[in-house]
Design an enzyme around this catalytic site. Sequence first.
Site, PDB file in Angstrom:
ATOM      1  N   ASP A  65      10.087  -6.783  -4.787  1.00  0.00           N
ATOM      2  CA  ASP A  65       9.046  -7.311  -3.901  1.00  0.00           C
ATOM      3  C   ASP A  65       8.918  -8.797  -4.238  1.00  0.00           C
ATOM      4  OD1 ASP A  65       6.264  -5.787  -2.460  1.00  0.00           O
ATOM      5  OD2 ASP A  65       6.307  -7.956  -2.803  1.00  0.00           O
ATOM      6  N   THR A  79      11.410   4.195   6.288  1.00  0.00           N
ATOM      7  CA  THR A  79      10.208   4.561   7.058  1.00  0.00           C
ATOM      8  C   THR A  79       9.395   3.303   7.367  1.00  0.00           C
ATOM      9  OG1 THR A  79       9.006   5.002   5.003  1.00  0.00           O
ATOM     10  CG2 THR A  79       9.993   6.903   6.091  1.00  0.00           C
ATOM     11  N   SER A  80      10.048   2.127   7.303  1.00  0.00           N
ATOM     12  CA  SER A  80       9.283   0.889   7.540  1.00  0.00           C
ATOM     13  C   SER A  80       9.408   0.454   9.003  1.00  0.00           C
ATOM     14  CB  SER A  80       9.718  -0.199   6.564  1.00  0.00           C
ATOM     15  OG  SER A  80      11.086  -0.519   6.727  1.00  0.00           O
ATOM     16  N   ARG A  81      10.416  -0.319   9.324  1.00  0.00           N
ATOM     17  CA  ARG A  81      10.693  -0.690  10.709  1.00  0.00           C
ATOM     18  C   ARG A  81      12.207  -0.678  10.887  1.00  0.00           C
ATOM     19  NH1 ARG A  81       6.230   0.430  11.606  1.00  0.00           N
ATOM     20  NH2 ARG A  81       4.558  -0.791  12.547  1.00  0.00           N
ATOM     21  N   GLU A 102      14.102   1.625  19.064  1.00  0.00           N
ATOM     22  CA  GLU A 102      13.308   2.826  19.325  1.00  0.00           C
ATOM     23  C   GLU A 102      12.375   2.691  20.516  1.00  0.00           C
ATOM     24  OE1 GLU A 102      11.119   3.069  15.520  1.00  0.00           O
ATOM     25  OE2 GLU A 102       9.303   2.718  16.681  1.00  0.00           O
ATOM     26  N   ASP A 119      12.927   7.086   9.947  1.00  0.00           N
ATOM     27  CA  ASP A 119      11.807   7.443  10.822  1.00  0.00           C
ATOM     28  C   ASP A 119      11.652   6.387  11.897  1.00  0.00           C
ATOM     29  OD1 ASP A 119       9.473   9.006  11.526  1.00  0.00           O
ATOM     30  OD2 ASP A 119       8.246   7.392  10.695  1.00  0.00           O
ATOM     31  N   ARG A 156       0.833  -1.213   0.000  1.00  0.00           N
ATOM     32  CA  ARG A 156       0.000   0.000   0.000  1.00  0.00           C
ATOM     33  C   ARG A 156       0.863   1.257   0.000  1.00  0.00           C
ATOM     34  NH1 ARG A 156      -1.974  -3.689   3.464  1.00  0.00           N
ATOM     35  NH2 ARG A 156      -4.089  -4.466   3.148  1.00  0.00           N
ATOM     36  N   ILE A 157       1.855   1.277   0.899  1.00  0.00           N
ATOM     37  CA  ILE A 157       2.694   2.476   1.002  1.00  0.00           C
ATOM     38  C   ILE A 157       3.646   2.562  -0.192  1.00  0.00           C
ATOM     39  CG2 ILE A 157       4.466   3.635   2.390  1.00  0.00           C
ATOM     40  CD1 ILE A 157       3.092   2.311   4.876  1.00  0.00           C
TER      41      ILE A 157
HETATM   42  P1  NAI Z   1       1.672  -3.897   2.856  1.00  0.00           P
HETATM   43  O1  NAI Z   1       1.459  -5.193   3.560  1.00  0.00           O
HETATM   44  O2  NAI Z   1       0.557  -3.289   2.078  1.00  0.00           O
HETATM   45  O3  NAI Z   1       2.915  -4.050   1.837  1.00  0.00           O
HETATM   46  C1  NAI Z   1       4.133  -4.605   2.185  1.00  0.00           C
HETATM   47  C2  NAI Z   1       4.814  -5.049   0.896  1.00  0.00           C
HETATM   48  O4  NAI Z   1       6.133  -5.488   1.236  1.00  0.00           O
HETATM   49  C3  NAI Z   1       4.096  -6.219   0.220  1.00  0.00           C
HETATM   50  O5  NAI Z   1       3.944  -5.960  -1.164  1.00  0.00           O
HETATM   51  C4  NAI Z   1       5.044  -7.391   0.466  1.00  0.00           C
HETATM   52  O6  NAI Z   1       5.000  -8.357  -0.578  1.00  0.00           O
HETATM   53  C5  NAI Z   1       6.379  -6.658   0.500  1.00  0.00           C
HETATM   54  N1  NAI Z   1       7.437  -7.457   1.088  1.00  0.00           N
HETATM   55  C6  NAI Z   1       7.364  -8.464   1.993  1.00  0.00           C
HETATM   56  N2  NAI Z   1       8.582  -9.001   2.182  1.00  0.00           N
HETATM   57  C7  NAI Z   1       9.447  -8.330   1.393  1.00  0.00           C
HETATM   58  C8  NAI Z   1      10.824  -8.442   1.120  1.00  0.00           C
HETATM   59  N3  NAI Z   1      11.566  -9.391   1.709  1.00  0.00           N
HETATM   60  N4  NAI Z   1      11.389  -7.594   0.244  1.00  0.00           N
HETATM   61  C9  NAI Z   1      10.641  -6.655  -0.383  1.00  0.00           C
HETATM   62  N5  NAI Z   1       9.321  -6.505  -0.185  1.00  0.00           N
HETATM   63  C10 NAI Z   1       8.732  -7.328   0.690  1.00  0.00           C
HETATM   64  O7  NAI Z   1       2.228  -2.895   3.969  1.00  0.00           O
HETATM   65  P2  NAI Z   1       2.221  -1.306   3.942  1.00  0.00           P
HETATM   66  O8  NAI Z   1       0.920  -0.801   4.447  1.00  0.00           O
HETATM   67  O9  NAI Z   1       2.714  -0.843   2.633  1.00  0.00           O
HETATM   68  O10 NAI Z   1       3.301  -0.987   5.085  1.00  0.00           O
HETATM   69  C11 NAI Z   1       4.634  -1.407   4.966  1.00  0.00           C
HETATM   70  C12 NAI Z   1       5.306  -1.243   6.305  1.00  0.00           C
HETATM   71  O11 NAI Z   1       5.450   0.140   6.617  1.00  0.00           O
HETATM   72  C13 NAI Z   1       4.512  -1.788   7.502  1.00  0.00           C
HETATM   73  O12 NAI Z   1       4.669  -3.191   7.644  1.00  0.00           O
HETATM   74  C14 NAI Z   1       5.106  -1.030   8.652  1.00  0.00           C
HETATM   75  O13 NAI Z   1       6.208  -1.760   9.160  1.00  0.00           O
HETATM   76  C15 NAI Z   1       5.610   0.260   8.016  1.00  0.00           C
HETATM   77  N6  NAI Z   1       4.822   1.408   8.477  1.00  0.00           N
HETATM   78  C16 NAI Z   1       5.488   2.473   9.023  1.00  0.00           C
HETATM   79  C17 NAI Z   1       4.793   3.558   9.515  1.00  0.00           C
HETATM   80  C18 NAI Z   1       5.479   4.760  10.087  1.00  0.00           C
HETATM   81  O14 NAI Z   1       4.849   5.535  10.817  1.00  0.00           O
HETATM   82  N7  NAI Z   1       6.748   4.976   9.793  1.00  0.00           N
HETATM   83  C19 NAI Z   1       3.316   3.567   9.508  1.00  0.00           C
HETATM   84  C20 NAI Z   1       2.724   2.441   8.829  1.00  0.00           C
HETATM   85  C21 NAI Z   1       3.463   1.402   8.364  1.00  0.00           C
END
Ligand code: NAI
Length: 323
Positions: A171, A226-228, A257, A252, A151-152
Amino acid sequence: MRIALFSAKRYDRQSFLAAGARDIDFIEARLDLHTVGAAQGCAAVCAFVNDRLDAPVLEQLQQRGVRLVLLRCAGFNHVDLAAAQRLGLAVARVPEYSPHAVAEHTLALLLTLIRKTHRAHARVREGNFDLDGLLGFDLHGKTVGVIGTGRIGRCVLRIFQGLGCELLAHDPQPDASLGVPFVGLEELLRRARVVLLQCPLNPQTHHLINAERLACMQPGAVLVNTSRGAVIDTRAVIQSLKRGHLGGLAIDVYEEEAELFFADRSGEVLADDVFARLLTFPNVLITAHQGFFTEEALAGIAQTTLANAAAFAQSGWPLHVIP
Ligand code: NAI
């Protein structure tokens, strides 16, 4: 259904009350073994990214009558899902609130880092109008690699398309309809001037960016996370920055953290030497997990969390159950 909402901030109270919340205990403390007692008498707990949801805490919650864990975030790497299942606890999350919030923060971090606007602002306030040391580079025409196109990541791709960047994506579940070339991780790291991490933290992505992968990157490349936090090996990144190989880092999120973020520690001695080292680099920019922090995202989080709770109360299943 009474909900104990841990790590509660003023803005959580506001967004949940605005979304029509009733029967919520707002608890400022982080959820852990010392604070779990505050959930006594509640059927659900509502937790955020740095609350502890390992097996001992989940066991204590279950013994206190909790049946539902409501995550008010998308990521669930901090939950022992196997333990939750064994204990019969349902775990729900907010899979999508505003992916734009995080995607736009990625852009904000990157532009600030490479155009040095944070340093320029500080200089101008001091009456220093010298440009020396503020030289940046155009994003237009640069190759930008996006790791994780969920999504992001998709929002990020659209934003950087608009800036006229050459895009690469990686991905495990490539989506051809995005119209972007999907390549292997090493190829992306070799070709990209800018690498953006938008994947979840899981066993496969833990320290995805390690010393070996950093060495694959172009000298002077810029990394934004900005992921984890634990998607990058922070110590390896520091070594690469010290050598002058990695050209810049914007984060971020940070591996450790939980001990730092979401609190005012300005009067305390910083005990984390790794974080302290990061703060010394002129080409490192850090925000304290605020990618999600927009009005739209907070409203979405509160609404979906309450919808999860309502669905669970009615049917025994929250709307967005994990897994
Ligand atoms: P999502 O589940 O919609 O997308 C995650 C994507 O990453 C999927 O397409 C998945 O196939 C892919 N993925 C999984 N393993 C992978 C790998 N080894 N290499 C490359 N891609 C891989 O999740 P969304 O909503 O896009 O969020 C992603 C992450 O962003 C969350 O899991 C969270 O950790 C982080 N996040 C950070 C925030 C912040 O405030 N900084 C807020 C919200 C989310």
